[in-house]
Design a protein around this motif. Structure first.
Motif, PDB file in Angstrom:
ATOM      1  N   ARG A 145       0.815  -1.208   0.000  1.00 56.93           N
ATOM      2  CA  ARG A 145       0.000   0.000   0.000  1.00 56.93           C
ATOM      3  C   ARG A 145       0.852   1.263   0.000  1.00 56.93           C
ATOM      4  O   ARG A 145       0.575   2.233   0.692  1.00 56.93           O
ATOM      5  CB  ARG A 145      -0.964  -0.043   1.197  1.00 56.93           C
ATOM      6  N   ASP A 146       1.899   1.232  -0.823  1.00 58.10           N
ATOM      7  CA  ASP A 146       2.752   2.405  -0.995  1.00 58.10           C
ATOM      8  C   ASP A 146       3.444   2.272  -2.351  1.00 58.10           C
ATOM      9  O   ASP A 146       3.185   1.330  -3.103  1.00 58.10           O
ATOM     10  CB  ASP A 146       3.768   2.508   0.151  1.00 58.10           C
ATOM     11  N   VAL A 147       4.337   3.214  -2.675  1.00 54.51           N
ATOM     12  CA  VAL A 147       5.017   3.248  -3.970  1.00 54.51           C
ATOM     13  C   VAL A 147       6.524   3.160  -3.748  1.00 54.51           C
ATOM     14  O   VAL A 147       7.071   3.830  -2.852  1.00 54.51           O
ATOM     15  CB  VAL A 147       4.662   4.541  -4.745  1.00 54.51           C
ATOM     16  N   GLU A 148       7.187   2.331  -4.547  1.00 54.34           N
ATOM     17  CA  GLU A 148       8.642   2.237  -4.541  1.00 54.34           C
ATOM     18  C   GLU A 148       9.232   3.619  -4.832  1.00 54.34           C
ATOM     19  O   GLU A 148       8.889   4.254  -5.842  1.00 54.34           O
ATOM     20  CB  GLU A 148       9.091   1.229  -5.595  1.00 54.34           C
ATOM     21  N   PRO A 149      10.121   4.142  -3.965  1.00 51.47           N
ATOM     22  CA  PRO A 149      10.664   5.487  -4.190  1.00 51.47           C
ATOM     23  C   PRO A 149      11.319   5.674  -5.558  1.00 51.47           C
ATOM     24  O   PRO A 149      11.288   6.784  -6.116  1.00 51.47           O
ATOM     25  CB  PRO A 149      11.676   5.649  -3.049  1.00 51.47           C
ATOM     26  N   THR A 150      11.908   4.615  -6.120  1.00 52.90           N
ATOM     27  CA  THR A 150      12.487   4.723  -7.459  1.00 52.90           C
ATOM     28  C   THR A 150      11.430   5.099  -8.491  1.00 52.90           C
ATOM     29  O   THR A 150      11.732   5.724  -9.511  1.00 52.90           O
ATOM     30  CB  THR A 150      13.147   3.390  -7.868  1.00 52.90           C
ATOM     31  N   TYR A 151      10.177   4.725  -8.215  1.00 49.26           N
ATOM     32  CA  TYR A 151       9.089   4.949  -9.172  1.00 49.26           C
ATOM     33  C   TYR A 151       8.233   6.166  -8.846  1.00 49.26           C
ATOM     34  O   TYR A 151       7.374   6.534  -9.654  1.00 49.26           O
ATOM     35  CB  TYR A 151       8.187   3.711  -9.235  1.00 49.26           C
ATOM     36  N   GLY A 152       8.410   6.745  -7.670  1.00 47.76           N
ATOM     37  CA  GLY A 152       7.615   7.910  -7.307  1.00 47.76           C
ATOM     38  C   GLY A 152       7.035   7.779  -5.920  1.00 47.76           C
ATOM     39  O   GLY A 152       7.656   7.222  -5.014  1.00 47.76           O
ATOM     40  N   LEU A 160      -6.832  -4.308  -1.692  1.00 46.38           N
ATOM     41  CA  LEU A 160      -7.747  -4.043  -2.799  1.00 46.38           C
ATOM     42  C   LEU A 160      -8.521  -2.753  -2.568  1.00 46.38           C
ATOM     43  O   LEU A 160      -8.632  -1.902  -3.481  1.00 46.38           O
ATOM     44  CB  LEU A 160      -8.724  -5.212  -2.966  1.00 46.38           C
ATOM     45  N   ARG A 161      -9.063  -2.614  -1.388  1.00 43.97           N
ATOM     46  CA  ARG A 161      -9.859  -1.412  -1.105  1.00 43.97           C
ATOM     47  C   ARG A 161      -8.990  -0.154  -1.116  1.00 43.97           C
ATOM     48  O   ARG A 161      -9.444   0.920  -1.551  1.00 43.97           O
ATOM     49  CB  ARG A 161     -10.581  -1.556   0.240  1.00 43.97           C
ATOM     50  N   PHE A 162      -7.750  -0.261  -0.682  1.00 38.97           N
ATOM     51  CA  PHE A 162      -6.842   0.901  -0.693  1.00 38.97           C
ATOM     52  C   PHE A 162      -6.698   1.455  -2.103  1.00 38.97           C
ATOM     53  O   PHE A 162      -6.818   2.665  -2.322  1.00 38.97           O
ATOM     54  CB  PHE A 162      -5.478   0.475  -0.131  1.00 38.97           C
ATOM     55  N   TRP A 163      -6.434   0.579  -3.091  1.00 38.41           N
ATOM     56  CA  TRP A 163      -6.220   1.062  -4.459  1.00 38.41           C
ATOM     57  C   TRP A 163      -7.527   1.385  -5.162  1.00 38.41           C
ATOM     58  O   TRP A 163      -7.583   2.311  -5.988  1.00 38.41           O
ATOM     59  CB  TRP A 163      -5.390   0.035  -5.242  1.00 38.41           C
ATOM     60  N   LEU A 164      -8.611   0.676  -4.840  1.00 33.49           N
ATOM     61  CA  LEU A 164      -9.911   1.038  -5.395  1.00 33.49           C
ATOM     62  C   LEU A 164     -10.323   2.430  -4.920  1.00 33.49           C
ATOM     63  O   LEU A 164     -10.849   3.240  -5.695  1.00 33.49           O
ATOM     64  CB  LEU A 164     -10.967   0.008  -4.990  1.00 33.49           C
ATOM     65  N   ASP A 165     -10.047   2.721  -3.664  1.00 34.72           N
ATOM     66  CA  ASP A 165     -10.376   4.049  -3.135  1.00 34.72           C
ATOM     67  C   ASP A 165      -9.544   5.143  -3.798  1.00 34.72           C
ATOM     68  O   ASP A 165      -9.964   6.314  -3.838  1.00 34.72           O
ATOM     69  CB  ASP A 165     -10.159   4.082  -1.620  1.00 34.72           C
TER      70      ASP A 165
END
Length: 526
Positions: A76-83, A194-199
């Motif tokens: 539920r987060d983003v790889e820093p290399t990608y943003g 799933l709900r995290f990214w759907l939201d």
């Protein structure tokens, strides 16, 4: 580019053309040699102009990158290399503004060994350990618990550091411990993901190793050659396609159905037969499953027809629509697979016309629209864990960053100079988006025309024409009719005469004859 608008009650994904973005290799906004989310955002107009309906983005979560993101340390987060999360939000907002849906990859079979759960498990936390498949070894503990092998080479069990006699299961790299889906905490946490990214606006999910979550009770030895199961030639066995996996997807379907906008999931489900694959897309499970039987078919009229007939007939009883795919980040690029060079490219264009004419959705892989072949990556540059673990040449050759513009690397992949994370070949200068955009005979022009024509035919009636009728046109010619459109593919060595009909689309220039390795869409003259 306006969004394709399905008819009343028709979900957007049923006839969608989805474009896979391999995040490391699509576009690099900051010049570090790795693709990233802002890079994707900057290039979204290319996808809208191409005419696709959705983009699927491979994993962009925090990860040590042992398997290029499929080893997830935080779902539920983003790889820093990608943003960061703001970069994802900006990407989703721009995509939606261009009429593009966003599908994100979810990896439920395993985590990274850097995931906080697994770190806690190694530190002795029994609750965390129960979320994975730790087992005592055989005999005095020095032998693995069973004879399973890893897809990436070697055994599927790794001894736990500092605990002689205890092992953990990893069906892929040893840095990717398998989760225990009999533990309710695993399913609860994945629903949270799933709900995290759907939201945050995700329109759907691509499910990695959808057939692998549930293992046979007791983790028994495989019968016969263990390598057959690890290599994928026998996609059944005690570690794949267990009946219990379907309850997982029934739960996910309830989550997806609770959101507006026809949210969806497409499974990477390798099963022993098309009939078992169809079980993943029953009305209360996943909406789609990748059709790997089409991808692996030889370029012959017999093989293509058999796969299409079998696919449609096995999906009919469960009321599901087909997906069609020729490429992804795990397989040799189609022009190379079909023989290489001009012939391989011609066959790819013809096969693409078959894929786009069939009822259902289609999935493209970045670079298909440029006609990219498999790249011969030098041994010292290879990074795929399959290769590093001794399982063949690896998959790096289809993952080389794509060319956008210019005469030398990185071909505007990013603002930096020199080669990106995987070196690009010299021939990319003639295959870049910029080089092909102004050429009406280019592969890019063909894909744009094919997708535009397909969209028009859907609006005219293909969306309602869910079946096809095969034509008897000779042993080396594939022919079928959908609605009023006839599709012909010449898979013989000689030209064939064309009927006196209007040419709607052709993969090669045609007059009265269809050349070998070419396809055409025809309809009666008005």
């Amino acid at each position: 580019m306006s969004e394709q608008v399905p008819g009343p009650g028709v979900p957007w994904w049923r006839d969608a053309v989805c474009y896979e973005v391999y995040v490391r290799s699509f576009a690099d906004a900051d010049g570090d040699g790795f693709g990233d989310l802002p890079g994707i955002t900057d290039r979204l107009e290319h996808l809208a102009d191409l005419g696709v309906d959705a983009l699927w983005i491979t994993p962009f979560y925090p990860s040590p990158q042992h398997d290029h993101g499929y080893d997830v340390a935080d779902y539920r987060d983003v790889e820093p290399t990608y943003g960061d999360l703001a970069a994802f939000d900006a990407l989703a907002a721009k995509a939606h503004g261009l009429g593009l849906k966003v599908i994100v990859d979810v990896v439920p079979n395993h985590t990274s060994w850097d995931h906080e759960w697994f770190r806690a498990a190694l530190a002795g936390d029994e609750q965390a350990r129960a979320r994975y498949l730790f087992r005592p070894g055989r005999g005095d503990g020095s032998e693995p618990p069973n004879n399973w092998l890893s897809v990436f080479g070697g055994g599927a069990w790794e001894p736990v550091p500092g605990e002689p006699g205890t092992w953990y299961l990893h069906l892929f790299d040893r840095s990717q411990p398998d989760l225990d889906w009999t533990n309710p905490e695993v399913g609860d946490d994945l629903e949270h993901t799933l709900r995290f990214w759907l939201d945050r606006g995700a329109d759907g999910f691509r499910v990695d190793v959808a057939h692998g979550l549930v293992k046979a009770e007791g983790l028994p030895d495989v019968e016969g050659d263990p390598m057959a199961y690890a290599g994928g030639t026998v996609p059944g066995g005690p570690m794949w396609d267990q009946d219990g996996v379907h309850e997982v997807y029934r739960r996910w379907r309830r989550v997806l159905d609770s959101y507006p906008g026809d949210r969806m999931a497409v499974g990477e489900a390798w099963a022993p037969t098309p009939e078992r694959t169809a079980r993943y897309v029953r009305p209360d499970e996943l909406q789609q499953s990748f059709n790997f039987h089409f991808l692996t078919a030889d370029f012959t009229a017999t093989d293509f027809r058999e796969v299409v007939e079998l696919t449609l007939s096995t999906l009919e009883p469960v009321g599901a629509d087909a997906t069609w795919v020729l490429a992804n980040h795990d397989v040799v690029r189609p022009p190379t697979r079909y023989g290489g060079g001009e012939r391989g490219l011609a066959r790819t264009r013809a096969a693409t016309m078959v894929m786009l004419a069939l009822p259902g959705s289609a999935y493209l892989y970045q670079g298909e629209e440029l006609g990219l072949e498999q790249v011969e990556v030098a041994e010292e540059d290879k990074q795929d864990p399959e290769y590093l673990n001794g399982r063949g040449p690896g998959r790096d050759g289809c993952r080389v960053p794509i060319p956008w513009d210019g005469d030398s690397a990185p071909y505007a992949f990013g603002p930096g100079a020199g080669q990106p994370w995987l070196p690009q070949p010299e021939e990319y200068a003639d295959l870049s988006v910029a080089a092909q955009r102004s050429d009406p005979d280019s592969t890019l022009a063909f894909y744009r025309s094919a997708l535009r024509t397909r969209r028009g035919l859907l609006a005219e009636g293909w969306a309602q024409d869910r079946g096809i009728e095969f034509l008897d046109v000779g042993p080396d010619v594939l022919g079928f009719v959908r609605g009023e459109v006839s599709v012909l593919v010449n898979m013989s060595e000689d030209p064939i005469a064309l009927p006196a009909m209007e040419v709607v689309l052709a993969s090669e220039p045609v007059a009265d004859e269809l050349p070998p390795d070419a396809a055409v869409w025809l309809r009666p003259h008005a």
